[in-house]
Design an enzyme around this catalytic site. Structure first.
Site, PDB file in Angstrom:
ATOM      1  N   ASN A 214       0.754  -1.275  -0.085  1.00  0.00           N
ATOM      2  CA  ASN A 214      -0.085  -0.060   0.049  1.00  0.00           C
ATOM      3  C   ASN A 214       0.920   1.494   0.045  1.00  0.00           C
ATOM      4  OD1 ASN A 214      -2.495  -1.469   0.129  1.00  0.00           O
ATOM      5  ND2 ASN A 214      -2.439  -1.260   2.481  1.00  0.00           N
ATOM      6  N   GLY A 277      -4.139   1.993  15.348  1.00  0.00           N
ATOM      7  CA  GLY A 277      -3.741   1.242  14.185  1.00  0.00           C
ATOM      8  C   GLY A 277      -3.951   2.168  13.043  1.00  0.00           C
ATOM      9  N   ALA A 279      -1.244   1.863  10.559  1.00  0.00           N
ATOM     10  CA  ALA A 279      -0.750   1.315   9.397  1.00  0.00           C
ATOM     11  C   ALA A 279      -1.560   1.063   8.338  1.00  0.00           C
ATOM     12  CB  ALA A 279      -0.115   0.060   9.970  1.00  0.00           C
ATOM     13  N   ASP A 312      -7.632  -9.121  10.149  1.00  0.00           N
ATOM     14  CA  ASP A 312      -7.956  -7.720  10.463  1.00  0.00           C
ATOM     15  C   ASP A 312      -7.438  -7.513  11.764  1.00  0.00           C
ATOM     16  OD1 ASP A 312      -9.539  -5.273  11.092  1.00  0.00           O
ATOM     17  OD2 ASP A 312     -10.977  -5.780   9.803  1.00  0.00           O
ATOM     18  N   ILE A 314      -6.968  -4.303  13.526  1.00  0.00           N
ATOM     19  CA  ILE A 314      -7.558  -3.498  14.317  1.00  0.00           C
ATOM     20  C   ILE A 314      -9.024  -4.121  14.964  1.00  0.00           C
ATOM     21  CG2 ILE A 314      -8.995  -2.178  12.791  1.00  0.00           C
ATOM     22  CD1 ILE A 314      -6.797  -0.690  15.633  1.00  0.00           C
ATOM     23  N   PHE A 330      -7.924   3.877  11.666  1.00  0.00           N
ATOM     24  CA  PHE A 330      -7.905   5.025  10.720  1.00  0.00           C
ATOM     25  C   PHE A 330      -8.560   4.548   9.321  1.00  0.00           C
ATOM     26  CE2 PHE A 330      -4.912   6.954  13.340  1.00  0.00           C
ATOM     27  CZ  PHE A 330      -4.445   8.164  12.715  1.00  0.00           C
TER      28      PHE A 330
END
Length: 409
Positions: A214, A277, A279, A312, A314, A330
């Site tokens: 990403n 979180g 990232a 996942d 978070i 986020f």
């Protein structure tokens, strides 16, 4: 967050070394945060950087000579020593470290240090062999025993071509270190609070030379770690692959893949009060990693990859049944930012979600600016466009306020 450097009087001593070129940016960074800066150049430092440059940046005359008749008519060195709230020597050469250690006062800088009661910090900068020398190490140990702060050094390639410890910390690292020293307990409300932050991208290998990732520089997560540490928090930063220095006072855990980040996050979350979180975790990874490089052939016009979901992170942290931390996510969106952020907040059972519109190239990924709106189940907080450093300070303060509110209820 209170700007700790606002109105602080910083006396910056610059000794002779190639790292003196970084001191110009250091002056600018201190001024950006509201500090008043005055500079003393040693004679050797003036061979590397000019007084005119530093005067223009600091807005104050640059001190150079202990025996300047005009300055000393008013006891200039005593006036400077009394003026300072904090003295930073950056770069601090092996020579100036030795002279400070032995209480010498044979130039303006060392005389001001002896005559001042202000906190003193030095940022060593020298050849790696000079830094490792038993004499330098003994001098540093003596200074530490006298409660003098030692900032750094970093390790890496040096101007002389050597590789090893002895590189001066970068200007922003030095600013963070000064803030950490000057922050009084009342300005460190996060003392004793354990904060874990994820930052940067993850990389999901396709074959030994290719990967899926990403867009993420890690700057926002690192700025959050810096801001939390400045407020006294015990910060652990779980970082994907980025080109950023570890913030002062922060414990860093390096990971590459989403699964590695998941494992580290779950280990740290159970011992954290707040988990953020930040990232940009890859949602998918390749189902079957090729053991050798996938070759492009004349009859191969395309490539099909089977992807599977990554954990996942978070949502897993927020779903912890025991010792669940206050969990902040986020949401980087390109459309319907508020709608998607609120959906994510509810679906993942988060305490807060920080949403930003990354469709604007001036904000978000790889930029120095960002703008965030924070959502809880009952409120909305708009943090307008500003530098990631300033935004991180505001965001950490907001997260702490909401964390305290949650604890009370």
């Amino acid at each position: 967050m209170h700007n700790i450097l606002a109105g602080k009087k910083i006396l910056l001593g610059i000794s002779g070394g190639i790292a003196a070129y970084k001191s110009a940016d250091l002056v600018r960074r201190l001024k950006e945060r509201g500090a008043e800066v005055r500079v003393i150049l040693t004679p050797a430092a003036a061979e590397f950087i000019t007084p005119l440059t530093l005067q223009a940046l600091s807005g104050n005359p640059v001190g150079q000579s202990l025996l300047d008749p005009a300055a000393e008519a008013a006891m200039g060195h005593i006036e400077l020593a009394k003026w300072a709230d904090f003295i930073l020597v950056a770069p601090a050469s092996a020579d100036v470290i030795a002279r400070i250690t032995h209480g010498m006062a044979n130039d303006l800088l060392t005389t001001c240090i002896l005559a001042s009661s202000a906190p003193l910090a030095i940022a060593p900068a020298m050849n790696q062999q000079m830094y490792k020398n038993i004499a330098t190490q003994a001098n540093l140990a003596t200074l530490i025993s006298r409660k003098i702060h030692i900032f750094g050094p970093n390790a890496g390639e040096q101007a002389c071509g050597d590789v090893g410890p002895g590189r001066m910390l970068e200007p922003l690292q030095l600013v963070d270190a000064v803030i950490g020293v000057l922050a009084a307990p009342a300005q460190q409300p996060l003392q004793g609070v354990k904060v874990t932050i994820t930052a940067g991208p993850t990389r999901e290998a396709i074959d030994p030379v290719r990967y899926i990732s990403n867009h993420s520089s890690g700057k926002m997560g690192y700025a959050l770690a810096t801001a939390a540490a400045a407020l006294g928090a015990d910060v652990t930063l779980i970082s994907g692959p980025v080109q950023l220095a570890t913030p002062t006072g922060v414990t860093r855990i390096d990971v590459t893949t989403a699964e590695q980040m998941y494992v580290s996050s779950m280990q740290q979350a159970s011992n954290s009060d707040i988990f953020i979180g930040c990232a940009a975790v890859a949602d998918f990874r390749v189902a079957a990693l090729a053991s050798q490089k996938i070759k492009k052939t004349a009859d191969n016009d395309g490539l099909t990859l089977q992807l599977v979901k990554n954990p996942d992170i978070i949502a897993s942290v927020a779903a912890m049944s025991a010792q669940r931390p206050f969990t902040v996510g986020f949401a980087a969106e390109t459309e319907k930012v508020a709608e998607y952020a609120r959906q994510k907040l509810q679906k993942k059972n988060l305490n807060l979600i920080c949403a930003n519109d990354v469709s604007d190239p001036a904000l978000g990924f790889n930029s120095e600016q960002n703008a965030i709106t924070v959502y809880s189940t009952t409120a909305e907080f708009a943090l307008g466009q500003r530098s990631k450093t300033d935004l991180a300070q505001a965001l950490i303060s907001l997260i702490y306020e909401q964390y305290q509110h949650e604890k009370k209820h």
